[in-house]
Design a protein around this motif. Structure first.
Motif, mmCIF file in Angstrom:
data_model
loop_
_atom_site.group_PDB
_atom_site.id
_atom_site.type_symbol
_atom_site.label_atom_id
_atom_site.label_comp_id
_atom_site.label_asym_id
_atom_site.label_seq_id
_atom_site.Cartn_x
_atom_site.Cartn_y
_atom_site.Cartn_z
ATOM 1 N N MET A 1 -1.409 18.830 -36.721
ATOM 2 C CA MET A 1 -0.073 19.246 -37.064
ATOM 3 C C MET A 1 0.005 20.762 -37.017
ATOM 4 S SD MET A 1 0.992 16.851 -40.201
ATOM 5 C CE MET A 1 1.345 15.161 -39.932
ATOM 6 N N ASN A 2 1.193 21.252 -36.818
ATOM 7 C CA ASN A 2 1.317 22.698 -36.771
ATOM 8 C C ASN A 2 1.385 23.265 -38.185
ATOM 9 O OD1 ASN A 2 3.933 22.416 -37.737
ATOM 10 N ND2 ASN A 2 4.878 22.652 -35.739
ATOM 11 N N GLN A 3 1.516 24.552 -38.296
ATOM 12 C CA GLN A 3 1.495 25.190 -39.607
ATOM 13 C C GLN A 3 2.736 24.885 -40.434
ATOM 14 O OE1 GLN A 3 0.776 29.294 -38.771
ATOM 15 N NE2 GLN A 3 -1.405 28.977 -38.503
ATOM 16 N N LYS A 4 3.833 24.525 -39.796
ATOM 17 C CA LYS A 4 5.040 24.190 -40.541
ATOM 18 C C LYS A 4 4.832 22.955 -41.401
ATOM 19 C CE LYS A 4 7.962 25.569 -36.720
ATOM 20 N NZ LYS A 4 8.866 25.038 -35.717
ATOM 21 N N SER A 55 10.896 8.947 -30.483
ATOM 22 C CA SER A 55 10.942 8.172 -31.728
ATOM 23 C C SER A 55 10.013 8.734 -32.801
ATOM 24 C CB SER A 55 10.620 6.702 -31.449
ATOM 25 O OG SER A 55 9.241 6.501 -31.284
ATOM 26 N N LEU A 56 8.924 9.394 -32.402
ATOM 27 C CA LEU A 56 7.983 9.926 -33.395
ATOM 28 C C LEU A 56 8.616 11.017 -34.247
ATOM 29 C CD1 LEU A 56 4.594 10.127 -31.450
ATOM 30 C CD2 LEU A 56 5.357 8.384 -33.073
ATOM 31 N N ASP A 57 9.580 11.702 -33.688
ATOM 32 C CA ASP A 57 10.262 12.784 -34.399
ATOM 33 C C ASP A 57 11.051 12.263 -35.604
ATOM 34 O OD1 ASP A 57 10.405 15.506 -34.410
ATOM 35 O OD2 ASP A 57 12.186 15.629 -33.155
ATOM 36 N N LYS A 58 11.282 10.962 -35.669
ATOM 37 C CA LYS A 58 12.054 10.363 -36.761
ATOM 38 C C LYS A 58 11.189 9.997 -37.956
ATOM 39 C CE LYS A 58 15.296 8.472 -33.472
ATOM 40 N NZ LYS A 58 15.559 7.356 -32.603
ATOM 41 N N ILE A 59 9.881 10.104 -37.817
ATOM 42 C CA ILE A 59 8.960 9.717 -38.889
ATOM 43 C C ILE A 59 8.827 10.869 -39.880
ATOM 44 C CG2 ILE A 59 6.604 9.017 -39.445
ATOM 45 C CD1 ILE A 59 6.441 7.821 -36.616
ATOM 46 N N ILE A 67 2.741 18.830 -30.701
ATOM 47 C CA ILE A 67 2.499 17.975 -29.542
ATOM 48 C C ILE A 67 3.742 17.154 -29.201
ATOM 49 C CG2 ILE A 67 1.449 16.104 -30.911
ATOM 50 C CD1 ILE A 67 0.445 17.099 -27.344
ATOM 51 N N VAL A 68 4.434 16.656 -30.203
ATOM 52 C CA VAL A 68 5.646 15.865 -29.949
ATOM 53 C C VAL A 68 6.685 16.723 -29.243
ATOM 54 C CG1 VAL A 68 7.571 14.637 -31.036
ATOM 55 C CG2 VAL A 68 5.231 14.258 -31.845
ATOM 56 N N HIS A 69 6.893 17.935 -29.742
ATOM 57 C CA HIS A 69 7.893 18.818 -29.127
ATOM 58 C C HIS A 69 7.457 19.285 -27.743
ATOM 59 C CE1 HIS A 69 10.580 18.806 -32.499
ATOM 60 N NE2 HIS A 69 9.541 18.957 -33.295
ATOM 61 N N SER A 70 6.175 19.510 -27.554
ATOM 62 C CA SER A 70 5.685 19.911 -26.231
ATOM 63 C C SER A 70 5.918 18.811 -25.201
ATOM 64 C CB SER A 70 4.190 20.243 -26.290
ATOM 65 O OG SER A 70 3.975 21.351 -27.106
#
Length: 167
Positions: A1-4, A55-59, A67-70
């Motif tokens: 995961m990123n730092q956010k 769909s992963l962005d909704k979790i 990685i999802v955004h990339s």
């Protein structure tokens, strides 16, 4: 995961719909890294990738994964035909064959020590894990047990076990 968002997400604490999204992502990765005779339906993989990664962005807890955004940016910013051709070429270059040697072998043993030998300790450990889970490799698999897709299949199996959250 990123730092956010550096906290972890517990799979079994998620809603059933979100667990299904994660299992779909694991299933997609299996399809990406596995193929009958090395063949893949890249058109279908790109279509499924678009739906799965969106769909992963909704979790909850995964909204800010780099990685999802990339992947979403890659899928959104490339013409469909070019993307399919580029993905296939890059997959072969990185995981299958290139002049300088395979950049990222699909076998866990290759990352275990400096010798990069197949069928090393990770393959033996994976064999034991599969056996303990009551799973076995079919005679036509033709890959060591530490192939990335086999390890992903094992993960998928664990995600479907009601007792898996204890380990």
């Amino acid at each position: 995961m990123n730092q956010k968002n550096s906290g972890s997400v517990s799979f079994f604490s998620l809603e059933e719909e979100d667990r299904a999204r994660i299992k779909q992502a694991v299933s997609l990765l299996i399809m990406i890294f596995w193929g009958q005779g090395g063949q893949k339906d890249w058109i279908d993989l790109v279509r499924k990738s678009r739906d799965t990664w969106k769909s992963l962005d909704k979790i909850p807890g995964m909204e800010h994964l780099d990685i999802v955004h990339s992947v979403q940016d890659l899928l959104r910013s490339n013409p469909h035909e070019k993307l399919i051709k580029d993905l296939e070429s890059e997959f072969v270059r990185i995981f299958i064959n290139t002049r300088g040697g395979v950049s990222a072998p699909l076998y866990h043993s290759c990352y275990h020590d400096d010798q990069n030998l197949l069928m090393n300790k990770p393959a033996q450990e994976m064999s034991r894990l599969l056996e303990n889970a009551g799973m076995e490799l079919g005679p036509d698999i033709g890959e060591p047990p530490d192939h990335l897709s086999i390890e992903l299949e094992y993960l998928f199996f664990l995600l479907n076990q009601p007792h898996a959250h204890t380990d």
